[in-house]
Design a protein around this motif. Structure first.
Motif, PDB file in Angstrom:
ATOM      1  N   ALA A   1       0.822  -1.130   0.022  1.00 17.11           N
ATOM      2  CA  ALA A   1       0.067  -0.121  -0.080  1.00 17.11           C
ATOM      3  C   ALA A   1       0.941   1.205  -0.022  1.00 17.11           C
ATOM      4  O   ALA A   1       0.588   2.325  -0.804  1.00 17.11           O
ATOM      5  CB  ALA A   1      -0.834  -0.017   1.142  1.00 17.11           C
ATOM      6  N   VAL A   2       2.045   1.191   0.840  1.00 15.41           N
ATOM      7  CA  VAL A   2       3.047   2.488   0.824  1.00 15.41           C
ATOM      8  C   VAL A   2       3.501   2.464  -0.368  1.00 15.41           C
ATOM      9  O   VAL A   2       3.440   3.528  -0.809  1.00 15.41           O
ATOM     10  CB  VAL A   2       4.027   2.239   1.858  1.00 15.41           C
ATOM     11  CG1 VAL A   2       4.884   3.523   1.973  1.00 15.41           C
ATOM     12  CG2 VAL A   2       3.340   2.025   3.148  1.00 15.41           C
ATOM     13  N   ARG A   3       3.850   1.360  -1.028  1.00 13.49           N
ATOM     14  CA  ARG A   3       4.525   1.861  -2.365  1.00 13.49           C
ATOM     15  C   ARG A   3       3.653   2.014  -3.621  1.00 13.49           C
ATOM     16  O   ARG A   3       4.063   2.846  -4.455  1.00 13.49           O
ATOM     17  CB  ARG A   3       5.206   0.117  -2.888  1.00 13.49           C
ATOM     18  CG  ARG A   3       6.373  -0.055  -2.004  1.00 13.49           C
ATOM     19  CD  ARG A   3       6.665  -1.629  -1.871  1.00 13.49           C
ATOM     20  NE  ARG A   3       7.775  -1.603  -1.063  1.00 13.49           N
ATOM     21  CZ  ARG A   3       9.169  -1.849  -1.865  1.00 13.49           C
ATOM     22  NH1 ARG A   3       8.992  -1.948  -2.935  1.00 13.49           N
ATOM     23  NH2 ARG A   3      10.212  -1.857  -1.060  1.00 13.49           N
ATOM     24  N   PHE A   4       2.261   1.611  -3.536  1.00 14.71           N
ATOM     25  CA  PHE A   4       1.518   2.332  -4.259  1.00 14.71           C
ATOM     26  C   PHE A   4       1.166   4.057  -4.254  1.00 14.71           C
ATOM     27  O   PHE A   4       1.145   4.481  -5.418  1.00 14.71           O
ATOM     28  CB  PHE A   4       0.004   1.632  -4.037  1.00 14.71           C
ATOM     29  CG  PHE A   4       0.028   0.139  -5.032  1.00 14.71           C
ATOM     30  CD1 PHE A   4       0.314   0.163  -6.336  1.00 14.71           C
ATOM     31  CD2 PHE A   4      -0.327  -0.827  -4.123  1.00 14.71           C
ATOM     32  CE1 PHE A   4       0.211  -1.233  -6.656  1.00 14.71           C
ATOM     33  CE2 PHE A   4      -0.569  -2.167  -4.820  1.00 14.71           C
ATOM     34  CZ  PHE A   4      -0.121  -2.150  -6.052  1.00 14.71           C
ATOM     35  N   VAL A   5       1.602   4.296  -3.211  1.00 17.40           N
ATOM     36  CA  VAL A   5       1.384   5.706  -2.809  1.00 17.40           C
ATOM     37  C   VAL A   5       2.477   6.467  -3.604  1.00 17.40           C
ATOM     38  O   VAL A   5       2.586   7.311  -4.444  1.00 17.40           O
ATOM     39  CB  VAL A   5       1.186   6.201  -1.292  1.00 17.40           C
ATOM     40  CG1 VAL A   5       1.201   7.642  -1.030  1.00 17.40           C
ATOM     41  CG2 VAL A   5      -0.059   5.620  -0.794  1.00 17.40           C
TER      42      VAL A   5
END
Lengths: 421, 179
Positions: free
Chosen positions: A399-403
């Motif tokens: 999720a962090v990486r998608f941001v």
């Protein structure tokens, strides 16, 4: 007939036939239909022996594997713990940075999970991080090194997309910092929320551990100082680093025994390098042919009928690359997809350097995306955990990486500000 | 059939020896060149073309060793998700297909060597070596890889039929694959 052959080849690829065979044979089949001499494929493969930057690939990979097999990771992590372990989430950040830099050297995040995972995972759990956090963190951190020099994917992209390597490595600096920054913030928040005990700052341990890794300190100086300072080329930096690492691990520390360990290290590292270079050689043959046939132009014309602006194109590209990153390893993805995407993206007005950064960020996310991201399998094997629990553990980090991916994709300035004069 | 697998392992030892010599020479020569170029402002002009060609040899020999351990880069989604016994059968098939495909790539390389030999070109102005000699690893390497794929296919068949291969079990191999 052509359609039948194409379907056959795609099927063979999906069943796991090595990619260099798939690419090389497809090229030969196309030459056959066009009446082109098959030797043209070999002319393309032989051009591997004309590119200076390619020399960097075996040399850095060799250095990376030497470090992996020595006791250096222990020494480096001991120092890093002493330096930032007192910070909230400090140990998790140490793990992140260690994995990232390690991947940049060894060229493969799978190797990082195997080599550092055994060290970092129990350490994180011992210090109070949950097993789920430790598992997800190590699985995802392995791929955080694709954007920094001397990561092989960065070198490959510059060759395949025909952009300046110097510019590409500079373009990737800020996006990498954003990625590592966001993941670090997540680690800090997690540590604070779960009251992970901090280690007390110990000045003596800092000095002792610093002295303990004095020889390793020269490596970043040689690599980053030389290359980011603009004194040497990537291949030159690789040669000196490989020589230094060899002398350090074999003669100074004696961690690596020439007859006991070296054959295995040469074998493992050069199997990976051989695999990459064979695909690259065959892919050069295929892409030259596709470009001659104006395939990228046709794809662009087709896409224009559906997509009319660059942001929609970028979004579609993100989705497409995530799927590619899941299915293929980053090396093959670069060699197969980049030559076709670069001209199409350029036609949509996307800078090839920005595209490179998007490409690598996307692929590294794909590495740990369920259900088939490569790192998930390696972590499941390495830590002896069911695949499903690795999926669950990796999700918050994804999720962090998608941001971060969204930031990198839609703010081109991040990638381009350091190269704009 | 055991002799075939023994031959395969013996060949791998020879390849590894040559590979090690090439790699260590590459490290030494290119470091020397870097120091000469950046510290003494001079260079030995034969080193660059020699090292670039060593890269080709490393690529092919490394590729052959990767094939010996079935560690070639591939999209192995299907075999990962299928039950092991079906996966093993599919690998027999893909190894046979790969052996055939690589044989044609090797034959194209042999044509190339013939052309270069007729041409009589030197590798570089600074390296007094016939170009075809420097590139001879291309057909040799690809033929070796093709042979290796065939041996792997036979080995898989032996394993499916429960015959002795003298190799460590494929499960152990799978374990190593992560590396």
């Amino acid at each position: 007939m052509t359609a039948l052959v194409t379907i056959g080849i795609i099927l063979l690829a999906l069943l796991g036939t090595p990619l260099f065979v798939i690419i090389g044979s497809s090229t030969l089949v196309m030459y056959f239909f066009e009446g082109t001499e098959p030797a043209l494929l070999t002319i393309n493969i032989a051009t591997l022996a004309t590119k200076q930057i390619l020399v960097a690939i075996p040399l850095f990979t060799f250095a990376g594997y030497l470090i992996a097999e020595s006791n250096s990771p222990h020494r480096i992590i001991r120092f890093a713990r002493a330096a930032i372990g007192w910070f909230p989430g400090g140990l998790a950040i140490v793990a992140l940075l260690a994995c990232a830099i390690f991947t940049a050297f060894s060229g493969a995040s799978g190797v990082t999970i195997i080599a550092l995972g055994g060290l970092l995972y129990p350490l994180l759990v011992k210090e109070g991080y949950t097993e789920k956090f430790a598992l997800g963190h190590i699985t995802a951190s392995g791929s955080a090194g694709l954007l920094i020099f001397p990561a092989v994917p960065l070198i490959l992209y510059s060759i395949v997309a025909e952009v300046s390597f110097d510019q590409l490595k500079n373009a990737a600096i800020l996006p990498w910092l954003v990625l590592v920054g966001c993941l670090s913030i997540y680690c800090i928040i997690f540590a604070k929320k779960n009251n992970i005990p901090r280690e007390p700052f110990d000045k003596k341990e800092l000095i002792v551990s610093f002295w303990g890794m004095k020889w390793e300190f020269a490596i970043p100086v040689l690599v980053f100082g030389g290359i980011y300072g603009g004194f040497v080329t990537a291949a030159e930096s690789a040669a000196i680093t490989a020589l230094y690492t060899f002398v350090m691990t074999v003669f100074i520390y004696g961690d690596i025994k020439i007859f006991r360990d070296l054959p295995k290290i040469v074998r493992e590292s050069m199997s990976l390098v051989g695999g990459i270079l064979l695909i690259l050689g065959c892919a050069l043959g295929l892409t030259n042919y596709l470009i001659d046939m104006e395939v990228p132009d046709r794809i662009f014309e087709y896409m224009q009928t559906m997509i009319d602006n660059k942001y929609v194109f970028l979004f579609a590209l993100n989705i497409f690359l995530l799927i590619v990153g899941c299915m293929m390893d980053v090396f093959s993805a670069i060699m197969i997809v980049v030559p076709i995407i670069v001209p199409v993206a350029a036609a949509f007005g996307i800078n090839p350097l920005h595209l490179g950064v998007i490409f690598l960020t996307n692929l590294e996310i794909g590495y740990s995306t369920p259900p088939v991201g490569l790192n998930l399998f390696i972590a499941s094997f390495r830590f002896n955990k069911p695949l499903v629990s690795v999926y669950a553990a990796a999700l918050p980090f994804l999720a962090v990486r998608f941001v971060v991916l969204a930031i990198i994709t839609y703010i081109p300035w991040l990638s381009l500000c350091l190269i704009m004069d | 059939m055991k002799w075939l697998f023994q031959f395969d392992r013996g060949l791998a030892k020879v390849e590894l020896f040559i590979l090690s010599i090439f790699l260590l020479s590459m490290v030494t020569l290119y470091s020397l060149q870097t120091i000469l170029r950046n510290v003494f402002d001079t260079a030995l002009l034969w080193i660059d073309p020699l090292v670039y060609n060593m890269l080709l040899w490393i690529a092919l020999i490394g590729g052959s060793l990767a094939t010996q351990k079935e560690k070639n880069i591939s999209i192995d989604v299907t075999t990962k998700l299928l039950p092991k016994n079906i996966g093993d059968k599919i690998m027999v098939f893909t190894n046979v297909a790969a052996a055939i495909g690589t044989f044609f790539i090797a034959s194209a390389a042999l044509d190339y060597i013939h052309f270069m030999r007729e041409d009589g070109m030197l590798e570089s102005d600074y390296l007094p070596l016939q170009l075809w000699v420097a590139k001879i690893i291309l057909p040799i390497g690809f033929y070796l890889i093709s042979l290796r794929f065939a041996i792997r296919a036979i080995e898989r068949v032996c394993l499916i039929l429960g015959l002795e291969t003298g190799q460590e079990s494929k499960d152990e191999k799978k374990g190593e694959e992560g590396k």
